[in-house]
Design a protein around this motif. Structure first.
Motif, PDB file in Angstrom:
ATOM      1  N   SER A 344       0.842  -1.198   0.000  1.00  0.00           N
ATOM      2  CA  SER A 344       0.000   0.000   0.000  1.00  0.00           C
ATOM      3  C   SER A 344       0.876   1.247   0.000  1.00  0.00           C
ATOM      4  O   SER A 344       2.103   1.169   0.083  1.00  0.00           O
ATOM      5  CB  SER A 344      -0.870   0.017   1.246  1.00  0.00           C
ATOM      6  OG  SER A 344      -0.049   0.303   2.361  1.00  0.00           O
ATOM      7  N   ARG A 345       0.221   2.392  -0.006  1.00  0.00           N
ATOM      8  CA  ARG A 345       0.919   3.675   0.041  1.00  0.00           C
ATOM      9  C   ARG A 345       1.838   3.771   1.249  1.00  0.00           C
ATOM     10  O   ARG A 345       2.884   4.375   1.195  1.00  0.00           O
ATOM     11  CB  ARG A 345      -0.139   4.780   0.110  1.00  0.00           C
ATOM     12  CG  ARG A 345       0.391   6.170   0.090  1.00  0.00           C
ATOM     13  CD  ARG A 345      -0.762   7.109   0.366  1.00  0.00           C
ATOM     14  NE  ARG A 345      -0.367   8.495   0.271  1.00  0.00           N
ATOM     15  CZ  ARG A 345       0.322   9.144   1.191  1.00  0.00           C
ATOM     16  NH1 ARG A 345       0.707   8.516   2.280  1.00  0.00           N
ATOM     17  NH2 ARG A 345       0.625  10.408   1.019  1.00  0.00           N
ATOM     18  N   ASN A 346       1.436   3.156   2.383  1.00  0.00           N
ATOM     19  CA  ASN A 346       2.340   3.216   3.529  1.00  0.00           C
ATOM     20  C   ASN A 346       3.042   1.890   3.794  1.00  0.00           C
ATOM     21  O   ASN A 346       3.305   1.522   4.929  1.00  0.00           O
ATOM     22  CB  ASN A 346       1.671   3.793   4.782  1.00  0.00           C
ATOM     23  CG  ASN A 346       0.483   2.982   5.209  1.00  0.00           C
ATOM     24  OD1 ASN A 346       0.380   1.824   4.838  1.00  0.00           O
ATOM     25  ND2 ASN A 346      -0.410   3.553   5.991  1.00  0.00           N
ATOM     26  N   CYS A 376       1.242   1.743  -9.241  1.00  0.00           N
ATOM     27  CA  CYS A 376      -0.072   1.672  -9.892  1.00  0.00           C
ATOM     28  C   CYS A 376      -1.170   2.203  -8.981  1.00  0.00           C
ATOM     29  O   CYS A 376      -0.972   2.407  -7.792  1.00  0.00           O
ATOM     30  CB  CYS A 376      -0.491   0.237 -10.174  1.00  0.00           C
ATOM     31  SG  CYS A 376       0.773  -0.850 -10.724  1.00  0.00           S
ATOM     32  N   GLU A 377      -2.354   2.335  -9.564  1.00  0.00           N
ATOM     33  CA  GLU A 377      -3.564   2.612  -8.795  1.00  0.00           C
ATOM     34  C   GLU A 377      -4.547   1.477  -9.124  1.00  0.00           C
ATOM     35  O   GLU A 377      -4.786   1.191 -10.297  1.00  0.00           O
ATOM     36  CB  GLU A 377      -4.126   3.981  -9.236  1.00  0.00           C
ATOM     37  CG  GLU A 377      -5.246   4.489  -8.380  1.00  0.00           C
ATOM     38  CD  GLU A 377      -4.784   5.252  -7.105  1.00  0.00           C
ATOM     39  OE1 GLU A 377      -3.576   5.247  -6.791  1.00  0.00           O
ATOM     40  OE2 GLU A 377      -5.648   5.821  -6.447  1.00  0.00           O
ATOM     41  N   THR A 378      -5.084   0.820  -8.085  1.00  0.00           N
ATOM     42  CA  THR A 378      -6.123  -0.184  -8.352  1.00  0.00           C
ATOM     43  C   THR A 378      -7.470   0.516  -8.246  1.00  0.00           C
ATOM     44  O   THR A 378      -7.707   1.290  -7.322  1.00  0.00           O
ATOM     45  CB  THR A 378      -6.105  -1.332  -7.328  1.00  0.00           C
ATOM     46  OG1 THR A 378      -6.310  -0.769  -6.041  1.00  0.00           O
ATOM     47  CG2 THR A 378      -4.817  -2.087  -7.341  1.00  0.00           C
ATOM     48  N   LYS A 494       9.450  11.367  -1.608  1.00  0.00           N
ATOM     49  CA  LYS A 494       9.493  12.819  -1.661  1.00  0.00           C
ATOM     50  C   LYS A 494       8.175  13.401  -2.181  1.00  0.00           C
ATOM     51  O   LYS A 494       7.586  12.878  -3.118  1.00  0.00           O
ATOM     52  CB  LYS A 494      10.612  13.236  -2.607  1.00  0.00           C
ATOM     53  CG  LYS A 494      11.359  14.398  -2.045  1.00  0.00           C
ATOM     54  CD  LYS A 494      12.588  14.676  -2.770  1.00  0.00           C
ATOM     55  CE  LYS A 494      13.002  16.096  -2.520  1.00  0.00           C
ATOM     56  NZ  LYS A 494      13.976  16.515  -3.478  1.00  0.00           N
ATOM     57  N   ARG A 495       7.718  14.471  -1.549  1.00  0.00           N
ATOM     58  CA  ARG A 495       6.626  15.244  -2.141  1.00  0.00           C
ATOM     59  C   ARG A 495       7.318  16.242  -3.056  1.00  0.00           C
ATOM     60  O   ARG A 495       7.919  17.198  -2.604  1.00  0.00           O
ATOM     61  CB  ARG A 495       5.832  15.953  -1.057  1.00  0.00           C
ATOM     62  CG  ARG A 495       4.571  16.608  -1.572  1.00  0.00           C
ATOM     63  CD  ARG A 495       3.736  17.171  -0.443  1.00  0.00           C
ATOM     64  NE  ARG A 495       3.258  16.146   0.484  1.00  0.00           N
ATOM     65  CZ  ARG A 495       2.274  15.290   0.233  1.00  0.00           C
ATOM     66  NH1 ARG A 495       1.645  15.350  -0.931  1.00  0.00           N
ATOM     67  NH2 ARG A 495       1.908  14.397   1.113  1.00  0.00           N
ATOM     68  N   SER A 496       7.249  15.954  -4.346  1.00  0.00           N
ATOM     69  CA  SER A 496       8.142  16.648  -5.280  1.00  0.00           C
ATOM     70  C   SER A 496       7.427  17.707  -6.115  1.00  0.00           C
ATOM     71  O   SER A 496       6.259  17.556  -6.469  1.00  0.00           O
ATOM     72  CB  SER A 496       8.759  15.604  -6.211  1.00  0.00           C
ATOM     73  OG  SER A 496       9.432  16.225  -7.258  1.00  0.00           O
ATOM     74  N   LEU A 500       2.826  17.323 -10.016  1.00  0.00           N
ATOM     75  CA  LEU A 500       1.780  18.207  -9.488  1.00  0.00           C
ATOM     76  C   LEU A 500       0.425  17.534  -9.640  1.00  0.00           C
ATOM     77  O   LEU A 500       0.181  16.832 -10.627  1.00  0.00           O
ATOM     78  CB  LEU A 500       1.778  19.532 -10.268  1.00  0.00           C
ATOM     79  CG  LEU A 500       3.071  20.346 -10.243  1.00  0.00           C
ATOM     80  CD1 LEU A 500       2.896  21.643 -11.026  1.00  0.00           C
ATOM     81  CD2 LEU A 500       3.505  20.669  -8.817  1.00  0.00           C
ATOM     82  N   LYS A 501      -0.437  17.744  -8.661  1.00  0.00           N
ATOM     83  CA  LYS A 501      -1.792  17.195  -8.814  1.00  0.00           C
ATOM     84  C   LYS A 501      -2.763  18.334  -9.040  1.00  0.00           C
ATOM     85  O   LYS A 501      -2.656  19.387  -8.410  1.00  0.00           O
ATOM     86  CB  LYS A 501      -2.196  16.331  -7.621  1.00  0.00           C
ATOM     87  CG  LYS A 501      -1.968  16.938  -6.254  1.00  0.00           C
ATOM     88  CD  LYS A 501      -2.270  15.922  -5.158  1.00  0.00           C
ATOM     89  CE  LYS A 501      -1.826  16.416  -3.804  1.00  0.00           C
ATOM     90  NZ  LYS A 501      -1.924  15.462  -2.727  1.00  0.00           N
ATOM     91  N   VAL A 502      -3.689  18.111  -9.979  1.00  0.00           N
ATOM     92  CA  VAL A 502      -4.725  19.103 -10.271  1.00  0.00           C
ATOM     93  C   VAL A 502      -6.046  18.406 -10.033  1.00  0.00           C
ATOM     94  O   VAL A 502      -6.456  17.554 -10.821  1.00  0.00           O
ATOM     95  CB  VAL A 502      -4.652  19.564 -11.759  1.00  0.00           C
ATOM     96  CG1 VAL A 502      -5.649  20.657 -12.018  1.00  0.00           C
ATOM     97  CG2 VAL A 502      -3.247  19.999 -12.123  1.00  0.00           C
TER      98      VAL A 502
HETATM   99  P1  ATP Z   1      -1.056  13.148  -0.395  1.00  0.00           P
HETATM  100  O1  ATP Z   1      -2.357  13.791   0.008  1.00  0.00           O
HETATM  101  O2  ATP Z   1      -0.143  12.861   0.703  1.00  0.00           O
HETATM  102  O3  ATP Z   1      -0.454  13.743  -1.620  1.00  0.00           O
HETATM  103  P2  ATP Z   1      -2.581  11.104  -1.264  1.00  0.00           P
HETATM  104  O4  ATP Z   1      -2.399   9.642  -1.248  1.00  0.00           O
HETATM  105  O5  ATP Z   1      -3.757  11.687  -0.561  1.00  0.00           O
HETATM  106  O6  ATP Z   1      -1.322  11.703  -0.794  1.00  0.00           O
HETATM  107  P3  ATP Z   1      -3.433  12.342  -3.574  1.00  0.00           P
HETATM  108  O7  ATP Z   1      -3.536  13.750  -3.231  1.00  0.00           O
HETATM  109  O8  ATP Z   1      -4.705  11.603  -3.670  1.00  0.00           O
HETATM  110  O9  ATP Z   1      -2.445  11.620  -2.680  1.00  0.00           O
HETATM  111  O10 ATP Z   1      -2.593  12.206  -4.944  1.00  0.00           O
HETATM  112  C1  ATP Z   1      -1.622  11.273  -5.221  1.00  0.00           C
HETATM  113  C2  ATP Z   1      -2.215   9.881  -5.364  1.00  0.00           C
HETATM  114  O11 ATP Z   1      -2.939   9.761  -6.567  1.00  0.00           O
HETATM  115  C3  ATP Z   1      -1.167   8.800  -5.456  1.00  0.00           C
HETATM  116  O12 ATP Z   1      -0.738   8.414  -4.182  1.00  0.00           O
HETATM  117  C4  ATP Z   1      -1.866   7.703  -6.211  1.00  0.00           C
HETATM  118  O13 ATP Z   1      -2.490   6.827  -5.299  1.00  0.00           O
HETATM  119  C5  ATP Z   1      -2.962   8.411  -6.992  1.00  0.00           C
HETATM  120  N1  ATP Z   1      -2.806   8.396  -8.453  1.00  0.00           N
HETATM  121  C6  ATP Z   1      -3.814   8.163  -9.326  1.00  0.00           C
HETATM  122  N2  ATP Z   1      -3.399   8.279 -10.595  1.00  0.00           N
HETATM  123  C7  ATP Z   1      -2.074   8.583 -10.553  1.00  0.00           C
HETATM  124  C8  ATP Z   1      -1.091   8.833 -11.552  1.00  0.00           C
HETATM  125  N3  ATP Z   1      -1.378   8.809 -12.840  1.00  0.00           N
HETATM  126  N4  ATP Z   1       0.163   9.133 -11.126  1.00  0.00           N
HETATM  127  C9  ATP Z   1       0.470   9.173  -9.807  1.00  0.00           C
HETATM  128  N5  ATP Z   1      -0.430   8.952  -8.825  1.00  0.00           N
HETATM  129  C10 ATP Z   1      -1.695   8.657  -9.186  1.00  0.00           C
END
Ligand code: ATP
Length: 677
Positions: A344-346, A376-378, A494-496, A500-502
């Motif tokens: 998992s993530r952790n 991956c993401e399931t 790393k949170r790099s 970037l997430k949108v």
């Molecule tokens: P955090 O809030 O600490 O960033 P999080 O697990 O809540 O972590 P999210 O904000 O949901 O993260 O955004 C990153 C997550 O998005 C990844 O941990 C992964 O599970 C998911 N994810 C889905 N599609 C992708 C993708 N194409 N590339 C990377 N991550 C992806």
């Protein structure tokens, strides 16, 4: 230098070369660390001690480091102490001959079970002297407590704690005193705090890592009769940090460094299937234009951000000639055609949750793909309509001991990165190359395995369109990633800025949801009388290991969710807030019940504001007067985050960053606080 000169002597005459490290010596170091907040001094004490261990008892270096980071084994080994406050109180009472009532009263007054143990011991006459505790013995004793299962497990856990406590401090020449220096170097105090999961020394895992590097460099130089140079320290630190980020397992690294030395460490400790890496994380953004500003002049790629569960899949085919290191991975499972594990993530073992993936993954590979690690993401998959289902569907799957024939919710695995291929780590290659390797080595299987959908267009309109399409495809938005050059390498843990997430929902809002820890609750009224009606949530401050309150929340819960949460949370009720909860002291803002810090929830907010009621970010200087903390306006529950531990919750610094980035702050007219229940 002062600290180094002390290295020649130590006050533990029983600690001779080759004999076990006295636990009292480690506690002495903990106590010195606890008396300061200065990172360099903390590091000095820590590395000095590790150096002594290397010189006298190198075989104990691993348990010493583990006890310093409050862990018994790597996360993927799945070893949890599983001990609540009530069991600890029972053990303290029974060991010291004090009634549970008295212990509870002390706990109410003192607020720190570690100190309650110190007080209880100091009032107890010592009838006979048990053998002094050793680091190895304490580690083993705690391990025994953690691994007890079956009938009467709770009772045997209490017995295990009693055994440790009755030997604690029996040989101490320093009388522990809870009124002085936070209780002094008491063994009982640190055993109890370890059991509670928080040593509260201000000793971050990263500090231990750097201190270990320093100790190794000093020790190796000493053996050669040399004095280490600044470059030696810098190189040692950089080697250990890189190795640990690829192979975060002291169980693998410490024996290797003792056997081969720091300069050879990179060769013998590489990313390997079976040991999960801490995943790379992304920074939030509030607008596509922010993405364009960040990547100006550099190539980037946009991918769908799937809304499921992160999974790191490790696989070694039978005919690869390689092994998925069983000794470092209790999580390894037989999979068709080889051995595999899913993390998992952790870094927890998900193999028992996804037998369907284990059974199929050999069919996704092309012929010459013999070993790999995939990121991956399931996602839950609608078999008849052939499309992604919402996250909630995935949550209905059982988490443990799932039998292949019982799987009802099908999952599709969307691979977005490749970290290891055919015996070699590929994390340092640019993303464009990793993606090509991924596509060359795997073949999509409809409804089971796919590559994350991506688009390499660099124009605002194209990205906007792609974002809309991702949302139509039941995704959360986009991940935008640096595509070329050294900066586009995979950066474990790393949170790099290179990812970037949108998120669609957060454009022009605060940029992201928050993951917060549930500290308390208020009894429900009206329709909600049998459940909790609202909750007190907090973010985490890793600098001093405290939870800082950030909002009350009562919106976003279905009736069914409230019932389930009531069931889960009632089992973790405690008498009073933990000493490491930073909350407003005003009576009317106290919740009706307090909880152990166990549960993490994802929460959405309209925006952030300053409030005297909450403590989030207080130490980050958001309020010049230092009185107000940050609070969420109109918070809304989204989901439970089982895949995050409380110390992985959104940090106070992140909350402060979000607050500062808000337009309302720059315009200097923050809205007033508005609790939501
Ligand atoms: P955090 O809030 O600490 O960033 P999080 O697990 O809540 O972590 P999210 O904000 O949901 O993260 O955004 C990153 C997550 O998005 C990844 O941990 C992964 O599970 C998911 N994810 C889905 N599609 C992708 C993708 N194409 N590339 C990377 N991550 C992806």
């Amino acid at each position: 230098t002062q600290l180094q000169s002390k290295a020649a002597t130590h006050p533990y005459p029983d600690w001779k070369p080759g004999s076990s490290v006295p636990y009292a010596a480690l506690c002495q170091t903990f106590s010195l660390i606890e008396m300061t907040t200065k990172r360099l001094i903390i590091m000095g004490h820590c590395s000095l001690f590790l150096r002594q261990v290397m010189r006298l008892t190198p075989d104990d270096l691993l348990p010493t480091v583990l006890l310093m980071i409050n862990k018994l084994a790597p996360d993927y080994a799945g070893i949890e102490l599983g001990i609540g406050e009530s069991l600890i109180m029972k053990a303290i009472g029974e060991t010291t001959g004090r009634s549970l009532q008295v212990i509870k009263a002390d706990q109410k007054e003192i607020g720190d079970l570690g100190l309650v143990a110190v007080k209880s011991r100091s009032t107890q006459p010592t009838m006979f002297k048990p053998k002094p505790l050793t680091v190895r013995g304490v580690h083993q004793g705690l391990m025994n407590i953690a691994t007890v299962t079956g009938n009467g497990a709770q009772g045997r856990k209490v017995d295990g704690i009693k055994k440790l406590l009755s030997a604690a401090d029996a040989h101490s020449t320093v009388k522990a005193d809870i009124t002085k220096d936070k209780g002094g170097p008491s063994e009982a105090k640190y055993i109890i705090r370890f059991l509670e999961g928080k040593l509260r020394l201000g000793l971050a895992d990263r500090t231990v890592l750097v201190s270990l590097a320093q100790a190794i460099v000093c020790h190796e130089a000493e053996q050669k009769g040399k004095v280490p140079s600044t470059t030696d320290f810098e190189n040692g630190e950089s080697i250990l940090k890189t190795v640990y980020s690829e192979l975060p397992s002291y169980d693998a690294i410490i024996p290797a460094v003792l056997a081969h030395g720091i300069t050879k460490l990179r060769e013998c400790c590489k990313l390997r299937p079976g040991v999960p890496l801490k995943p790379m994380l992304a920074k939030p953004t509030k607008a596509i234009t922010e993405v364009l500003d960040r990547f100006e002049g550099q190539k980037f790629t946009c991918e769908y951000k799937y809304d499921g569960e992160r999974a790191q899949i490790h696989y070694v085919a039978k005919d690869s000639g390689q092994e998925l290191s069983q000794e470092t991975s209790g999580a390894a499972k037989e999979a068709a055609g080889g051995v595999a594990s899913i993390f998992s993530r952790n870094s927890e073992d998900l193999s028992k949750k996804y037998p369907d993936i284990l059974a199929k993954l050999h069919t996704w590979v092309k012929n010459d793909t013999k070993s790999f690690v995939l990121d991956c993401e399931t996602v839950a998959w609608d078999v008849s309509d052939k499309k992604v289902l919402p996250f909630q569907q995935l949550m209905t799957r059982k988490k443990k001991d799932v039998k292949l024939e019982d799987v009802k919710v099908k999952v599709c695995v969307f691979a977005f990165d490749l970290l290891y291929l055919n015996g070699n780590p590929v994390v340092e290659k640019p993303l464009r190359e990793r993606r090509e390797l991924l596509q060359q080595s795997f073949a999509p299987v409809e409804g089971e395995f796919a590559f994350a959908t991506f688009m390499d267009g660099q124009e605002l309109d194209e990205i906007q369109l792609f974002l809309d399409e991702s949302v139509k495809a039941s995704c959360e938005g986009l991940m935008v990633k640096m595509l070329d050059g050294a900066e586009s390498g995979y950066e474990p843990s790393k949170r790099s800025r290179n990812w970037l997430k949108v998120k669609k929902d957060y454009l022009a809002g605060v940029g992201d949801s928050l993951d917060l820890v549930v500290l308390g609750a208020y009894h429900g009224r009206g329709k909600r009388t049998s459940v909790y009606g609202a909750f007190l949530l907090a973010c985490y401050n890793p600098a001093d290991e405290t939870y800082e309150t950030v909002c009350n929340i009562g919106t976003g819960f279905s009736e069914q969710a409230l019932e389930e949460l009531h069931g889960q949370l009632s089992a973790t009720v405690i008498d009073r807030p933990k000493p490491f909860y930073s909350h407003s002291l005003g009576g009317q803002h106290q919740p009706d019940v307090w909880f152990e810090p166990r549960h993490v929830w994802e929460v959405k907010t309209a925006d952030l504001t300053l409030s005297p009621r909450y403590k989030a970010g207080c130490k980050e200087g958001v309020d010049p007067a230092g009185e107000k903390g940050i609070s969420l306006r109109f918070p809304r529950f989204i989901k439970v985050r089982d895949d995050k531990k409380p110390d992985e919750a959104t940090s106070s610094r992140q909350v402060a960053e979000m607050y500062r980035k808000q337009e309302s702050v720059t315009k200097n007219k923050g809205p007033s606080v508005d609790d939501d229940f």
